[in-house]
Design an enzyme around this catalytic site. Structure first.
Site, PDB file in Angstrom:
ATOM      1  N   LYS A 166      -6.911   8.641 -19.382  1.00 48.75           N
ATOM      2  CA  LYS A 166      -7.135   9.231 -20.697  1.00 48.75           C
ATOM      3  C   LYS A 166      -5.881   9.064 -21.559  1.00 48.75           C
ATOM      4  CE  LYS A 166     -10.918  10.145 -18.548  1.00 48.75           C
ATOM      5  NZ  LYS A 166     -11.193  11.419 -17.866  1.00 48.75           N
ATOM      6  N   ASP A 226      -5.073  20.627 -13.704  1.00 44.40           N
ATOM      7  CA  ASP A 226      -5.544  19.382 -14.323  1.00 44.40           C
ATOM      8  C   ASP A 226      -5.151  19.480 -15.796  1.00 44.40           C
ATOM      9  OD1 ASP A 226      -6.911  17.347 -15.595  1.00 44.40           O
ATOM     10  OD2 ASP A 226      -8.740  17.565 -14.403  1.00 44.40           O
ATOM     11  N   TYR A 243     -13.831  19.485 -15.314  1.00 44.84           N
ATOM     12  CA  TYR A 243     -14.337  18.121 -15.308  1.00 44.84           C
ATOM     13  C   TYR A 243     -15.518  18.034 -14.341  1.00 44.84           C
ATOM     14  CZ  TYR A 243     -14.689  13.153 -14.520  1.00 44.84           C
ATOM     15  OH  TYR A 243     -15.182  11.886 -14.378  1.00 44.84           O
ATOM     16  N   ARG A 267       0.834  -1.208   0.000  1.00 41.92           N
ATOM     17  CA  ARG A 267       0.000   0.000   0.000  1.00 41.92           C
ATOM     18  C   ARG A 267       0.869   1.258   0.000  1.00 41.92           C
ATOM     19  NH1 ARG A 267      -2.113   1.817   4.360  1.00 41.92           N
ATOM     20  NH2 ARG A 267      -2.620  -0.187   5.286  1.00 41.92           N
TER      21      ARG A 267
HETATM   22  C1  LIG Z   1     -11.663  11.830 -16.598  1.00 40.71           C
HETATM   23  C2  LIG Z   1     -11.177  13.087 -16.027  1.00 40.71           C
HETATM   24  C3  LIG Z   1     -10.982  13.228 -14.655  1.00 40.71           C
HETATM   25  C4  LIG Z   1     -11.310  12.122 -13.680  1.00 40.71           C
HETATM   26  O1  LIG Z   1     -10.409  11.051 -13.854  1.00 40.71           O
HETATM   27  P1  LIG Z   1     -10.791   9.513 -13.571  1.00 40.71           P
HETATM   28  O2  LIG Z   1      -9.555   8.801 -13.989  1.00 40.71           O
HETATM   29  O3  LIG Z   1     -12.005   9.202 -14.397  1.00 40.71           O
HETATM   30  O4  LIG Z   1     -11.084   9.409 -12.122  1.00 40.71           O
HETATM   31  C5  LIG Z   1     -10.487  14.431 -14.191  1.00 40.71           C
HETATM   32  N1  LIG Z   1     -10.211  15.454 -15.028  1.00 40.71           N
HETATM   33  C6  LIG Z   1     -10.382  15.346 -16.349  1.00 40.71           C
HETATM   34  C7  LIG Z   1     -10.053  16.505 -17.222  1.00 40.71           C
HETATM   35  C8  LIG Z   1     -10.887  14.167 -16.895  1.00 40.71           C
HETATM   36  O5  LIG Z   1     -11.079  14.077 -18.209  1.00 40.71           O
END
Ligand SMILES: *Cc1c(COP(=O)(O)O)cnc(C)c1O
Length: 381
Positions: free
Chosen positions: A202, A177, A104, A52
């Site tokens: 992504k 982000d 998001y 962990r």
């Molecule tokens: C998908 C996404 C998230 C969340 O990520 P997960 O891997 O689905 O938890 C956050 N920010 C952006 C811009 C995203 O496209």
């Protein structure tokens, strides 16, 4: 040793060139162990005791993401949301934070819930307007500014360097982000950000088969130490197989993103002249309000994400999506296959997505096929 600093695309392709010291294997083995042996004298000289806290399968992908982002260290998480949540949960309870009103949707919803239970005080601002951001700062109280650029689902652009200056003047951190930009196109730390977050689900993984997240820090400072503890203590860790697959995906990040950008630019230009399209939202178009800043802070392209507004409103947009044959009607983004989604249906109340908006995630197929499919779908039944 390399003769000169290697380009990021080279570092990614070779995953930093690591080989297995035991066998010479050019792909490191996948470790599934949850626990590690102590030395006879009761020490853990090899540095790991329990999975962990320390998974050997994280070392290479974390080191690679750190190198690509130009940071000091990275952490993998069980998802992008787990990575983002760890940042907010590491702030003092009740801290004032600023977040963009275009972001998001899942994170916006989570922040709203955290605010409702008193865990955070959140101000949502138009992050494309630096003066609005400056006015929202509460020096002495604001601990974090969170931005996303290009931002879901309008692909609006925030000025990272400008936001960093405003955050730092108030002694707050700037977190970005950077999921849609990827390190291929933007390096937020070099522009002054303190933390970069990715939904590695992504582009970093790129194959729609792993949910993962990452954080990268500019400095291994006390806040970062708390984030390291937040991951092992909170327990939102990535599985070993997922870490292995993520590294495999990262090796092709550059060619995937470069191709997606080229195709997205072509599709955006084609759609901008299409009689059935009301508007195209893509920072690579000169008509996009964030184009100038994007051209400054993105290199090599404007990303693989765009949105189109279909003439005729919501019903026309949903009907056009239904007629697509090649583009898959699915959520998420950044995979090798092209995706389309009617965002207003997903995001519900509070969404900035107009009802006629379709979000397109451009994959690595031949762009002529993608354009032909869009044209046929827009032409009608
Ligand atoms: C998908 C996404 C998230 C969340 O990520 P997960 O891997 O689905 O938890 C956050 N920010 C952006 C811009 C995203 O496209």
């Amino acid at each position: 040793m390399p003769r000169r600093p290697l380009h990021p695309a080279t570092l990614a392709a070779q995953a930093l060139g690591w080989t297995d010291p035991a066998t010479g294997a050019v792909v490191l083995p996948l470790h599934t162990a949850t626990n590690f042996e102590r030395d006879p004298d009761n020490q853990y000289r090899r540095g790991r005791s329990y999975g962990r806290a320390d998974n050997p399968g994280y070392d290479q992908p974390q080191a690679l993401i750190t190198a690509l982002e130009g940071g000091a260290a990275s952490l993998l998480f069980a998802s992008g949301m787990a990575a983002a949540a760890a940042v907010f949960q590491t702030l003092p309870v009740g801290a004032h934070v600023i977040a963009p009103n275009v972001m998001y949707w899942g994170l916006r919803r989570w922040l709203t819930a955290e605010m409702a239970r008193g865990a955070l005080a959140v101000d949502f601002v138009d992050a494309t307007a630096l003066d609005e951001l400056r006015r929202a700062m509460r020096p002495g109280h604001t601990r974090l500014v969170w931005i996303e650029t290009p931002a879901n689902p309008l692909w609006s652009i925030a000025d990272i360097a400008g936001a960093a200056e405003i955050a730092h003047e108030a002694a707050a951190l700037l977190a970005v982000d950077s999921t849609a930009a990827t390190p291929v196109l933007t390096r937020p730390l070099a522009l002054g950000a303190d933390i970069v977050m990715h939904s590695a689900t992504k582009y970093l993984n790129g194959h729609s088969d792993v949910i993962a997240g990452s954080l990268t820090t500019a400095a291994a400072d006390p806040f970062w130490d708390r984030l390291v503890m937040a991951r092992s203590g909170g327990g939102a860790i990535l599985g070993s197989l997922e870490a292995y697959l993520l590294l495999r995906g990262l090796r092709t990040l550059y060619p995937r993103v470069e191709r997606a950008c080229r195709s997205a630019q072509r599709i955006a230009e084609h759609m901008a002249a299409h009689p059935k399209i009301l508007a195209v939202l893509y920072p690579g178009l000169a008509s996009h309000p964030g184009h100038e800043i994007a051209a400054r802070q993105m290199a090599g392209g404007f990303g693989g994400m765009l949105s189109i507004r279909v003439k005729g409103g919501e019903a026309a947009a949903i009907a056009a999506a239904a007629r697509l044959q090649l583009w898959k009607r699915a959520t998420s983004l950044g995979g090798v296959e092209s995706l389309v989604e009617h965002r207003a249906s997903v995001e519900g109340a509070g969404s900035p997505a107009p009802p006629d908006l379709l979000r397109l995630s451009v994959g690595i197929e031949d762009p002529d096929d993608l354009i032909a499919d869009l044209d046929a779908a827009l032409a009608g039944p």
